[in-house]
Scaffold this active site. Sequence first.
Site, PDB file in Angstrom:
ATOM      1  N   CYS A 488     -51.280   4.463  37.030  1.00 30.00           N
ATOM      2  CA  CYS A 488     -51.746   3.653  38.158  1.00 30.00           C
ATOM      3  C   CYS A 488     -53.234   3.356  37.960  1.00 30.00           C
ATOM      4  O   CYS A 488     -54.098   4.165  38.294  1.00 30.00           O
ATOM      5  CB  CYS A 488     -51.501   4.386  39.475  1.00 30.00           C
ATOM      6  SG  CYS A 488     -51.916   3.389  40.932  1.00 30.00           S
ATOM      7  N   ASP A 489     -53.540   2.188  37.432  1.00 23.37           N
ATOM      8  CA  ASP A 489     -54.910   1.830  37.074  1.00 23.37           C
ATOM      9  C   ASP A 489     -55.937   2.027  38.184  1.00 23.37           C
ATOM     10  O   ASP A 489     -57.006   2.590  37.950  1.00 23.37           O
ATOM     11  CB  ASP A 489     -54.969   0.367  36.614  1.00 23.37           C
ATOM     12  CG  ASP A 489     -54.271   0.142  35.299  1.00 23.37           C
ATOM     13  OD1 ASP A 489     -53.771  -0.971  35.104  1.00 23.37           O
ATOM     14  OD2 ASP A 489     -54.221   1.071  34.483  1.00 23.37           O
ATOM     15  N   PRO A 490     -55.675   1.518  39.398  1.00 24.94           N
ATOM     16  CA  PRO A 490     -56.744   1.547  40.400  1.00 24.94           C
ATOM     17  C   PRO A 490     -56.890   2.874  41.130  1.00 24.94           C
ATOM     18  O   PRO A 490     -57.640   2.953  42.099  1.00 24.94           O
ATOM     19  CB  PRO A 490     -56.325   0.439  41.373  1.00 24.94           C
ATOM     20  CG  PRO A 490     -54.852   0.402  41.287  1.00 24.94           C
ATOM     21  CD  PRO A 490     -54.510   0.751  39.867  1.00 24.94           C
TER      22      PRO A 490
END
Length: 968
Positions: A488-490
């Site tokens: 999950c990048d953010p």
Amino acid sequence: MIKNKRLSAMNKPKDELVYVDKKGQRVELYSPTEMPEAGGFLWNKYMMVQFNCRGYAVGQFMQPEPSKYAYAPNLEAKTFMQPEHAYYANHPGRFFYIKDDDTGEVFSAPFEPTKTSLDYFCFSAGQNDIKWRIEALNIEVTIMVTLSDSDAIEMWELNVTNLDNKVRNISIYPYFTIGYMSWMNQSADFFPELNAIIATCISPYQKVEEYFARHNLKEKTFFIADTVPTSWCCNQKVFEGNSDVSFPDGIKAYALKQINSLYEVPAAVMQYQQCFQPEQRMNYRFLFGPASNDQQVSEIKNRYFGKTLCFDQEKNNYQHYVMQSSGPIKIDTGDNILDQFVNHWLPRQVFYLGDVNRLTTDPQTRNYLQDNLGMSYIAPNTARQAFITALSQQYQTGEMPDGILIHPDASLKYINQVPHTDHCLWLPICIQAYLNETNDLALLDQLVGFADNPNKQTVKQHIELALDWLIGARDERGLSYIAQGDWCDPMNMVGYKGRGVSTWLTLASAYAINTWIDICNDYQIEINSKYRAFAIQLNQAVNTHCWGGEWYSRGITDDNVSFGVADDKEGRIFLNPQSWAILSGAASTEQKGKLLAQIKQQLDTPFGTMMLAPSYTKMREDVGRVTQKFSGTAENGSIYNHAAIFYAYSLFKIGEGDKAFEVMRKMLPDDDFIQRGQLPTFIPNYYRGAYYQHPRTAGRSSQLFNTGTVSWFYRCVIECIAGLVGHKGDLLIKPQLPTHWPKLSVNRKFNGSIFEVEITKSKQVSQQTIQVNGSYITSNRITNIVAGKNYLVKVLIPAQSELIIIMGVSGCGKSTIAKQVSQQYNYKYIEADDFHSKDSIEMMAKGIPLTDVQRGPWIDKICACLQKEFMKDNGCVLAYSGLRAEHREKFRQLGFVTRFVFLDVDEKQISKRLKARNSHFFKADLLASQFVALQRPKGELDVYQIDANQPQASVLGQIVTHLKKGDA
């Protein structure tokens, strides 16, 4: 719903919005307003363009980084004030105005920008082209766009036909917006010797060294015609005049003003004044794209429209390029949308992602590896080289970089400059799929160097270094550090101080290690026993620190706060930890039951399974950027299909095939096209979530087709639903057909051979039986496969007893129809009303509606009766109101193959029926309460809904026809 009849080329199917053309491998839309954002995309190795049905288009080409040739409508926020220019230009579009010069009437094709009401509209997305056909003012316009195979060029064909029986004077205006090119330098002019408008700019820069890096860029945009125009205009402001793009002054005038652009926003507008005889058709061709200089434009014009006329050849070459996406499997389920998607559109999307690496020069490592998981089925040689390329950029520590550089001039940019911690784990997971499909054991012995050392080690050693890095990147509790994000990048502020940990990453690491253990065991490769011990430790650490009693948390922050837990008002439950706890083996049987129940309760929606819930509505500084995204979009609680497909895959692994298929099927629009706003030609990265917070927009498509979902979706179809899994060069057969499928036909290419497989459910067998070319085999493994040979495979799997539930509010006719259906099938008839308690009957007789609490024991009694019939192997037909979704779900869990028929009747019609019925305890006064209690079966795939206001004989006939379609 889509109907599967063949269309006449000239007629819109009656009352249909969308049509899936099985033969033509096309999907067609018949309204420009009902689904205004719906469209399709085309790509080649140099460019990508996404067109919507109304004529807007967004494209880019590689040089080598992504660049525009039709520019965005806004300026970069980082630039200084530019008072001489507007901050917003027209959105990039490809439009054609058509004007009747005798009457002054105007419309535009495909629909924008005049938005004139049309007599006919058809948007048609194909595998290698996009077409429109419209009619207005008794003029037919057909448009087709495709791409060049060898250049970054859009190739357009326009045909205009006078449908009238009289001579007409018509002006045709192609208008291709170029947009605001540059605050430094922009211009445009018409070149009569080329029939071309050429716009020129200089990309803004500040540093001297940037000049030398950029001075060879393609900073020209050309629009070339094969036919000499009557007039032209290169200046957007002059073309629009005092009007706007919906009816520009240039169109109102007799002829376009032939004015160039001198540090003004360029445009490409041409005019063709034509006298059309009755039923006369005229054809035009155009090219649109980027170039380095005028000489290059001249060469393109001569090559495509000169004596060699390579326009048609490039069309054919591009068609052959896209045909390379043909995958190893074709299915026939009777579900036309699913069949066409899996057979044509899904491998096309997988191929796009893997062949051009999402048109970037530094794909994220996780994306690069998972995209090539999908390519393992379509182009395994491409996947093999991708795995080697990725490993060659691994560090000797075992750590994988955040991005893979695939061009000599590439550098890590944007998200790839932010440290994430999950990249290593994808190596064994993705390579396992490749080995299953190819049996290419030699890959593991391939010698590959490192980013920081030229010394080479085998792929096997690289993988184990990656696993060792994962094992080492843990805290004292044994949980994996998250840094500034995992998958999950953010989620960038959980661990930026160096202490935060990820539940998901810990579980995924355990699964990756177990996957590697399985690979080594399969191929009898020596493996250190420490890996099994570490996988157990990882799972134990999660169960010790991250199990909350009903589901797993998402992680623990730098400040030692668990999140994704029951006490959180927002972000209370995340999907990924639950899915991967199943995959890793961390979740016990009891834990699986609990977390699956919570997913159903908190995350399931009619449009799919949400990534988290409730969505965040404000910044949470110990979680990060994800909490600032709008609720229900992207990673903040959308139906993020990449996470959902992980969930489906985990369900298949524990035999929950029906639930898994339901998750997958909701990734494709069907009878909810308008809400989704998307055609079933690709899976988007997400549909809007926040279902309980923002139901109005829930289900709306992001329209973005860059998503790792599709590789896993393809894997689930091939290895789980069809169950045709490669293993050490053999083909294993272990299908998991949804209960409402009586059979499945599959054409499977594997190991150089073709397998024609028929999988049928039968009550004649108690276990799976397999015939291969007429001979029974004693296992579920086809061995000694001979390349080039065709195999006819017949698979019988045990059929479960069937339960048909005829449901609807009281008075809809369910009892009468259920009795007739039971006679047709020779099934036992069961009347739900017979199980009401005496007290409940008395209440209803007095006009007092039952509560959910009172319905509970009634449902339990029905279930108990049905359970006894199931044990006797009896098929049953149940007449039952079916008001509550949770009760319908209880019936699904009884073990039957369950099918529902919902008799949908107008309340006024029901009221008349009930008033005429005196022999039943249920009175007309209770009707309103039933409609209030009714939870309509939206999104429940096993429910057939029928308009029961029709005559009962007609309703029964339609029901029987529908049910017979599903019979084995």
